[in-house]
Enzyme design. Structure first.
Site, PDB file in Angstrom:
ATOM      1  N   GLU A  90      -9.400   0.804 -17.541  1.00  0.00           N
ATOM      2  CA  GLU A  90     -10.601   1.538 -17.894  1.00  0.00           C
ATOM      3  C   GLU A  90     -10.203   2.852 -18.592  1.00  0.00           C
ATOM      4  O   GLU A  90      -9.227   3.491 -18.210  1.00  0.00           O
ATOM      5  CB  GLU A  90     -11.437   1.816 -16.647  1.00  0.00           C
ATOM      6  CG  GLU A  90     -11.976   0.517 -16.060  1.00  0.00           C
ATOM      7  CD  GLU A  90     -12.837   0.702 -14.825  1.00  0.00           C
ATOM      8  OE1 GLU A  90     -13.829  -0.018 -14.690  1.00  0.00           O
ATOM      9  OE2 GLU A  90     -12.512   1.559 -13.986  1.00  0.00           O
ATOM     10  N   CYS A 105     -10.276  10.083 -21.629  1.00  0.00           N
ATOM     11  CA  CYS A 105      -9.386   9.926 -20.470  1.00  0.00           C
ATOM     12  C   CYS A 105      -8.795   8.527 -20.551  1.00  0.00           C
ATOM     13  O   CYS A 105      -9.539   7.546 -20.666  1.00  0.00           O
ATOM     14  CB  CYS A 105     -10.196  10.109 -19.184  1.00  0.00           C
ATOM     15  SG  CYS A 105      -9.261   9.756 -17.684  1.00  0.00           S
ATOM     16  N   CYS A 112      -2.277   1.256  -9.816  1.00  0.00           N
ATOM     17  CA  CYS A 112      -1.412   2.386  -9.477  1.00  0.00           C
ATOM     18  C   CYS A 112      -0.789   2.125  -8.111  1.00  0.00           C
ATOM     19  O   CYS A 112      -1.451   1.631  -7.198  1.00  0.00           O
ATOM     20  CB  CYS A 112      -2.212   3.691  -9.445  1.00  0.00           C
ATOM     21  SG  CYS A 112      -1.161   5.131  -9.156  1.00  0.00           S
ATOM     22  N   CYS A 116      -2.914   7.169  -3.265  1.00  0.00           N
ATOM     23  CA  CYS A 116      -3.729   8.327  -2.862  1.00  0.00           C
ATOM     24  C   CYS A 116      -4.989   7.802  -2.179  1.00  0.00           C
ATOM     25  O   CYS A 116      -5.657   6.900  -2.686  1.00  0.00           O
ATOM     26  CB  CYS A 116      -4.084   9.200  -4.063  1.00  0.00           C
ATOM     27  SG  CYS A 116      -2.624   9.803  -4.921  1.00  0.00           S
ATOM     28  N   CYS A 119      -8.659   7.501  -3.886  1.00  0.00           N
ATOM     29  CA  CYS A 119      -8.680   7.018  -5.268  1.00  0.00           C
ATOM     30  C   CYS A 119      -8.831   5.501  -5.318  1.00  0.00           C
ATOM     31  O   CYS A 119      -8.090   4.775  -4.650  1.00  0.00           O
ATOM     32  CB  CYS A 119      -7.395   7.447  -5.972  1.00  0.00           C
ATOM     33  SG  CYS A 119      -7.293   6.817  -7.647  1.00  0.00           S
ATOM     34  N   CYS A 340     -13.760  10.923 -11.690  1.00  0.00           N
ATOM     35  CA  CYS A 340     -12.379  10.981 -11.217  1.00  0.00           C
ATOM     36  C   CYS A 340     -12.186  10.171  -9.944  1.00  0.00           C
ATOM     37  O   CYS A 340     -12.964  10.293  -9.013  1.00  0.00           O
ATOM     38  CB  CYS A 340     -12.009  12.426 -10.928  1.00  0.00           C
ATOM     39  SG  CYS A 340     -11.842  13.344 -12.426  1.00  0.00           S
TER      40      CYS A 340
HETATM   41  S1  SF4 Z   1      -5.002   9.751  -7.971  1.00  0.00           S
HETATM   42 FE1  SF4 Z   1      -5.148   7.504  -8.153  1.00  0.00          FE
HETATM   43  S2  SF4 Z   1      -4.366   7.000 -10.197  1.00  0.00           S
HETATM   44 FE2  SF4 Z   1      -3.704   9.113  -9.718  1.00  0.00          FE
HETATM   45  S3  SF4 Z   1      -1.659   8.863  -8.780  1.00  0.00           S
HETATM   46 FE3  SF4 Z   1      -3.124   8.875  -7.067  1.00  0.00          FE
HETATM   47  S4  SF4 Z   1      -3.581   6.690  -6.713  1.00  0.00           S
HETATM   48 FE4  SF4 Z   1      -2.645   6.833  -8.754  1.00  0.00          FE
END
Ligand code: SF4
Length: 352
Positions: A90, A105, A112, A116, A119, A340
């Site tokens: 995306e 962006c 990923c 986190c 996220c 975000c």
């Molecule tokens: S915020 Fe999301 S995309 Fe960014 S490093 Fe952490 S897990 Fe990965």
């Protein structure tokens, strides 16, 4: 089969020479390709028979296409872009206050691995790194949207899916093409690379001397809190990350951003605001406070909430009282999950 975005000027010249085609065609071809934001009519260019024939099996114009497009009420548009090599990411288009500008962006990986907890991009892990050409094509798709909106992309952030520092060769090669006056023509200073704090990557990016800005996703000023929401903190501690970011700003003479997603009862106390202000001493950087965008339970199973407005303002006031330049990130596109932390891996393959 490679696409035009897989090449910079010298590598396309070398490729053409290898095919016994005049290398000087490379400049004309890439110039026309980028001038037209990736939309090119091969028939309108005098390419010569041999080069024209290469587009029938050895070389292609593009390697991606827009699979879906979701527009939010505030003008933000989220694109799901699929790649010929498989997978999709995306990317987000955001019209700016100025009527002629927009921000983009883009993603650096499919998914990923960083984990986190607030996220959505990390929920399915990482599938693969994007190639430099695939990263460049996201910029071109966004630029085309901007052109149709009578705007131009004036700033570009690597804050979509993925950790750019874990795909740094391709990210650097893509930035080189996006910033090149004959190609993407976006100045270095308009580009920001975000990282969760991969110290080795920050150090390497500093050596590249690209003069792109750094955004550090800190999200907590102390190791104990940060380790709970950003698992990489177990490897790189807050002090080490901040030292690397400060050194980056010094070496590149750029101003950095500290990204801080406020989570109620987790990282939003007055004490944590003071700790953050301590960390900011002597650092040419500002703090960007990001309101949490709901994604359901994180990988740990925990769920998070936005702090109250009063708490957010108190946190910001402490920072500002300590002379830390503090902004609030405007939430964009949350009605289409483009805000975000909301970008997520879609299991849509090209042609599927
Ligand atoms: S915020 Fe999301 S995309 Fe960014 S490093 Fe952490 S897990 Fe990965």
């Amino acid at each position: 089969m490679p696409a035009l975005t897989d090449y910079n000027l010298s590598s396309l010249e070398a490729q053409l020479s290898g095919w016994d085609i005049r290398a000087s065609h490379a400049r004309r071809l890439l110039g026309a390709f980028y001038r037209n934001t990736g939309e090119i009519d091969l028939d309108s260019l005098e390419l010569g028979k041999m080069l024209r024939a290469k587009f029938n099996g050895d070389l292609k114009v593009r390697q991606s296409r827009i699979l879906t497009q979701s527009a939010a009420d505030d003008g933000t548009i989220k694109l799901l872009i699929g790649f010929d090599a498989g997978g999709s990411v995306e990317s987000v288009y955001m019209p700016a206050y100025r009527a002629d500008r927009a921000a983009g962006c883009i993603s650096s990986q499919i998914g990923c691995a960083m984990g986190c907890d607030f996220c959505a991009s990390t929920k399915n892990g990482v599938e693969r790194n994007l190639s430099a050409g695939e990263i460049v094509e996201q910029f071109l798709h966004l630029s085309l949207l901007a052109r149709r909106d009578n705007r131009r992309i004036a700033s570009l952030v690597f804050m979509g899916m993925g950790e750019p520092m874990l795909n740094l060769d391709n990210v650097v090669a893509a930035i080189d093409r996006i910033a090149h006056p004959m190609m993407g023509n976006l100045g270095w200073k308009a580009i920001t690379v975000s990282t969760v704090g991969i110290v080795s990557g920050i150090e390497r990016l500093a050596q590249e001397k690209l003069k792109v800005s750094l955004a550090l996703s800190l999200h907590a000023p102390d190791d104990e809190t940060r380790a709970k929401i950003v698992p990489t903190n177990r490897k790189w501690r807050v002090a080490e990350i901040m030292n690397a970011a400060k050194e980056y700003a010094r070496v590149t003479d750029t101003i950095s951003t500290i990204e801080y997603c406020l989570l109620a009862g987790v990282n939003d106390s007055d004490e944590q605001a003071h700790l953050l202000a301590d960390l900011m001493e002597g650092f040419r950087a500002h703090v960007n406070l990001i309101p949490y965008n709901a994604i359901g339970a994180g990988l740990s199973g925990a769920t998070y909430e936005k702090p109250s407005q009063h708490r957010v303002e108190s946190f910001a006031q402490i920072l500002r009282g300590r002379n830390v330049i503090t902004h609030f990130r405007r939430t964009r596109g949350d009605d289409v999950s483009a805000a975000c932390g909301q970008l997520k891996q879609q299991l849509i393959q090209l042609g599927a």
